[in-house]
Write a protein that holds these residues in place. Structure first.
Motif, PDB file in Angstrom:
ATOM      1  N   THR A 235       5.075   3.310   3.580  1.00 18.28           N
ATOM      2  CA  THR A 235       5.740   2.133   3.333  1.00 18.28           C
ATOM      3  C   THR A 235       5.094   1.077   2.459  1.00 18.28           C
ATOM      4  O   THR A 235       4.207   0.646   2.415  1.00 18.28           O
ATOM      5  CB  THR A 235       6.759   2.107   3.511  1.00 18.28           C
ATOM      6  N   VAL A 236       5.840   1.421   0.708  1.00 19.99           N
ATOM      7  CA  VAL A 236       5.302   0.125  -0.005  1.00 19.99           C
ATOM      8  C   VAL A 236       6.307  -0.952  -0.040  1.00 19.99           C
ATOM      9  O   VAL A 236       7.549  -0.915  -0.566  1.00 19.99           O
ATOM     10  CB  VAL A 236       4.715   0.184  -1.242  1.00 19.99           C
TER      11      VAL A 236
ATOM     12  N   LYS B 163       0.803   7.687   4.061  1.00 20.14           N
ATOM     13  CA  LYS B 163       0.268   6.278   3.917  1.00 20.14           C
ATOM     14  C   LYS B 163      -1.360   6.484   3.022  1.00 20.14           C
ATOM     15  O   LYS B 163      -1.353   5.921   2.221  1.00 20.14           O
ATOM     16  CB  LYS B 163      -0.375   6.488   5.049  1.00 20.14           C
TER      17      LYS B 163
ATOM     18  N   VAL C 289      -0.341   4.941   0.166  1.00 15.00           N
ATOM     19  CA  VAL C 289       0.268   3.504   0.298  1.00 15.00           C
ATOM     20  C   VAL C 289      -1.465   2.911  -0.369  1.00 15.00           C
ATOM     21  O   VAL C 289      -1.528   1.907  -0.881  1.00 15.00           O
ATOM     22  CB  VAL C 289       0.770   3.040   0.986  1.00 15.00           C
TER      23      VAL C 289
ATOM     24  N   ARG D  44       1.566  -3.357   0.797  1.00 17.23           N
ATOM     25  CA  ARG D  44       1.820  -2.853   1.956  1.00 17.23           C
ATOM     26  C   ARG D  44       2.549  -3.618   2.744  1.00 17.23           C
ATOM     27  O   ARG D  44       2.622  -4.138   3.122  1.00 17.23           O
ATOM     28  CB  ARG D  44       0.602  -1.923   3.247  1.00 17.23           C
TER      29      ARG D  44
END
Length: 145
Positions: free
Chosen positions: A47-48, A96, A99, A129
């Protein structure tokens, strides 16, 4: 009395038919449940977090900014949680690695003095991040002795 018994039997059979119908609605046939592919789960590592978002920002603007990263790595965006009125947004990817690529790009822009590609309506976005939450501490003070 024979006619009344038939009516009672008919009522009983129709009520059990109704019960069966309601069970069918609650539990669809096994055939409809067979293709159970779990959707990818959203994780903090994938997730950003974007801060400093203008309040007029719309989801398609965010998607257009981050979709190329996902597409380049054959991944996809799982979801976008946009809270523009509060100035931030979360973009969840299915890996990930996406990200990591976004974070590298942000660092390269800062280091090399390149123009920031993360801008909306002339406002520079703070892209990072998402830090995974841990269960230690928190707001409460706990028990004091």
């Amino acid at each position: 009395t024979g006619d009344g018994d038939d009516a009672t039997a008919a009522d009983t059979s129709s009520s059990s038919a109704n019960a069966n119908t309601s069970n069918t609605k609650a539990n669809p046939p096994a055939q409809a449940q067979a293709p159970k592919e779990k959707p990818p789960q959203r994780t903090p590592e994938a997730t950003v977090l974007i801060k400093n978002i203008p309040d007029r920002t719309k989801e398609p603007e965010i998607r257009a900014m981050f979709q190329p990263y996902a597409t380049k790595m054959n991944q996809k965006i799982l979801g976008i949680t946009l809270l523009a009125n509060r100035g931030f947004c979360f973009v969840d990817f299915d890996s990930k690695n996406v990200v990591e690529e976004v974070v590298k790009d942000v660092a390269a822009c800062k280091k090399d003095g390149k123009p920031n590609k993360f801008m909306i309506n002339g406002k520079k976005l703070d892209v990072a991040r998402k830090v995974p939450m841990d269960n230690k501490g928190g707001r409460g003070r706990g028990f004091r002795s």
